[in-house]
Write an enzyme that holds these catalytic residues in place. Structure first.
Site, PDB file in Angstrom:
ATOM      1  N   LEU A 190     -44.858  91.116 -33.257  1.00  9.90           N
ATOM      2  CA  LEU A 190     -45.764  91.438 -34.222  1.00  9.90           C
ATOM      3  C   LEU A 190     -46.003  92.865 -34.074  1.00  9.90           C
ATOM      4  CD1 LEU A 190     -48.602  88.629 -33.817  1.00  9.90           C
ATOM      5  CD2 LEU A 190     -46.507  88.894 -35.383  1.00  9.90           C
ATOM      6  N   GLY A 229     -45.418  90.492 -46.722  1.00  3.82           N
ATOM      7  CA  GLY A 229     -45.348  91.908 -46.744  1.00  3.82           C
ATOM      8  C   GLY A 229     -44.706  92.092 -47.990  1.00  3.82           C
ATOM      9  N   GLN A 230     -44.802  93.051 -48.467  1.00  3.20           N
ATOM     10  CA  GLN A 230     -44.238  93.844 -49.575  1.00  3.20           C
ATOM     11  C   GLN A 230     -42.918  94.486 -49.328  1.00  3.20           C
ATOM     12  OE1 GLN A 230     -44.153  93.703 -52.880  1.00  3.20           O
ATOM     13  NE2 GLN A 230     -42.930  95.328 -53.502  1.00  3.20           N
ATOM     14  N   LYS A 231     -42.708  94.789 -47.812  1.00  3.85           N
ATOM     15  CA  LYS A 231     -41.277  95.253 -47.416  1.00  3.85           C
ATOM     16  C   LYS A 231     -40.254  94.282 -47.541  1.00  3.85           C
ATOM     17  CE  LYS A 231     -39.763  94.935 -43.504  1.00  3.85           C
ATOM     18  NZ  LYS A 231     -38.782  94.641 -42.554  1.00  3.85           N
ATOM     19  N   ASP A 232     -40.600  93.116 -47.604  1.00  8.24           N
ATOM     20  CA  ASP A 232     -39.352  92.109 -47.864  1.00  8.24           C
ATOM     21  C   ASP A 232     -39.869  91.754 -49.491  1.00  8.24           C
ATOM     22  OD1 ASP A 232     -38.071  91.591 -45.192  1.00  8.24           O
ATOM     23  OD2 ASP A 232     -40.352  91.676 -44.812  1.00  8.24           O
ATOM     24  N   GLN A 241     -32.095  81.265 -41.710  1.00 11.37           N
ATOM     25  CA  GLN A 241     -32.231  82.299 -42.381  1.00 11.37           C
ATOM     26  C   GLN A 241     -31.270  83.354 -41.970  1.00 11.37           C
ATOM     27  OE1 GLN A 241     -36.386  82.885 -41.771  1.00 11.37           O
ATOM     28  NE2 GLN A 241     -36.224  85.068 -41.934  1.00 11.37           N
ATOM     29  N   HIS A 276     -47.449  93.250 -39.639  1.00 12.27           N
ATOM     30  CA  HIS A 276     -47.929  91.795 -39.421  1.00 12.27           C
ATOM     31  C   HIS A 276     -49.608  91.718 -39.252  1.00 12.27           C
ATOM     32  CE1 HIS A 276     -43.722  91.452 -37.646  1.00 12.27           C
ATOM     33  NE2 HIS A 276     -43.887  90.474 -38.626  1.00 12.27           N
TER      34      HIS A 276
END
Lengths: 281, 281
Positions: free
Chosen positions: B33, B147-150, B61, B37
């Site tokens: 984390l 998260g917007q990162k992904d 994944q 996170h």
């Protein structure tokens, strides 16, 4: 009895029932209800406080050359039958309600969908698991009811629920048959009088297979051979498959042992019928 | 804070919370984390009565040549961090708990998984949607935080929830960055000192792209070209992709209009990093 067409409306109704602590039973159907469906619905009503049925001819489970367009429909008759047994909600969504523009998500159970009907109908079970997954999320039933006539479908749905940790108990109910043994199916409506008479041979041949097993036969190929001979010698029907498999995994059972499923799909004219029998060896 | 390893135990805990009318927030993670996170978890705690996080490095994944085996793990550190912000339950299942022997069901969002990371990592999003679908069924959250990162992952999960009529609100939270702008990621731990310094160029180049757009540039290819030049001229990094796409559909946006996502994936040594920026044109 309420008739609901919109997902959001059904979710509101369900939430209200759940708030009151009511248990929800669910019977997904493609309509043209027969006694097989009604036995599922009656079981649901016995087991649960509130029973929802859906009537939706699901396009994603039909192949391009299958009978989606001509699948028998009788909404008025269905509503009368549903009301007469005490259904609480009939959910009848439009195709666009279930698969709106831009729809792109599918649920697939692998391996056990490769054999039997899955082999003859590529993509069929992907359509079934996708629509049932959606309906389970909409109805959030405590229990859902499926017929043993579609033995592979029942197994595939149980596997989806188990693998995806869904919160529903899948209950499989016995096949309901006509007087001459033909398994109840909406597709029986397609049969000509002559085909209808011939079709009784499916259950007759399954009963003979059962007798063979009870007499000690354990060779799967001999059982398949017997059923095949009987159908081919007595009718003009075209055999799609006749298989003897393990009931829990649908793996081939050349030598019968444990729980066995004898399943077949046979075409009478244009009409493909399925039937099966389970045996303990 | 309770630590739960078994699905059945977590379902029991959740059911008890729901019976009391508590709302459930959920943050699925692969652990290790970081502040990204923690910002999701803190948002969940603010929005909901009861917050569950999961820590599970999901094998389905990862591609066969990806970093599943060496993905960074620090359960003890994660538990301390989770406890310090006030998480109610940490769910840490074993691989066999999530994918037992004979597992065979997958959820797939088509089309929007064909581009960007989906193109570089075939099967990746099928693994993501499958595990998130399972976790949503186990936790039954009112709200789940990503998260917007992904960015593509967030969109794919939103699409899955919409298409499958799942009963959860997906909330996407802003990217949390290091002081020099590098997006927080567990994979940043892989970077050598030199790579770590170079990696700041990702956000720098995205900010320059933003400036170009603010100055009136509407040609997607010119923006991609500028970012590419900057990264290639200043680092040894290997570009996986740099794309300018429509934020809602991930379709190519040669001419910028409406909500735009500029997304990139770049390898520093063996470490593949992603970042993105959204713009209104």
């Amino acid at each position: 009895m309420r008739i609901v067409e919109k997902i959001a409306d059904l979710k509101t109704i369900i939430r209200a029932q759940k708030r009151e602590g009511k248990t929800i039973g669910f019977v997904p159907t493609m309509g043209y209800l027969h006694k097989g469906h009604l036995s599922l619905i009656e079981t649901s009503i016995r087991h649960n406080d509130f029973t929802v049925i859906s009537i939706f001819v699901n396009p994603t489970q039909f192949g391009p050359n299958e009978d989606f367009d001509r699948y028998p429909r009788d909404i008025e008759g269905d509503l009368k039958k549903a009301e007469s047994v005490g259904v609480d909600v009939v959910f009848i969504p439009a195709k666009e309600e279930m698969y709106p523009q831009g729809y792109m998500t599918y649920v697939n159970v692998e391996k056990i969908t490769d054999s039997l009907c899955g082999k003859s109908r590529p993509g069929h079970f992907r359509g079934v698991t996708t629509i049932v997954n959606k309906l389970f999320n909409i109805v959030e039933p405590d229990r859902a009811y499926f017929g043993q006539k579609d033995a592979q479908q029942a197994l595939v749905i149980k596997k989806m629920v188990e693998d995806l940790n869904m919160n529903v108990e899948v209950i499989v109910c016995p096949i309901v048959r006509e007087e001459d043994g033909l398994a109840m199916s909406s597709r029986n409506a397609y049969l000509s009088d002559e085909e209808r008479k011939s079709a009784a041979i499916l259950y007759e041949s399954l009963l003979e297979a059962k007798e063979m097993v009870e007499m000690g036969e354990r060779d799967g190929k001999k059982i398949v051979g017997h059923i095949k001979n009987k159908i081919e010698s007595k009718t003009n029907a075209e055999i799609d498959y006749i298989e003897v498999v393990k009931a829990s995994t649908l793996e081939n059972a050349d030598i019968l042992e444990g729980e066995i499923l004898i399943a077949l799909a046979v075409k009478f004219g244009q009409t493909r019928l399925i039937d099966n029998i389970t045996l303990s060896c």
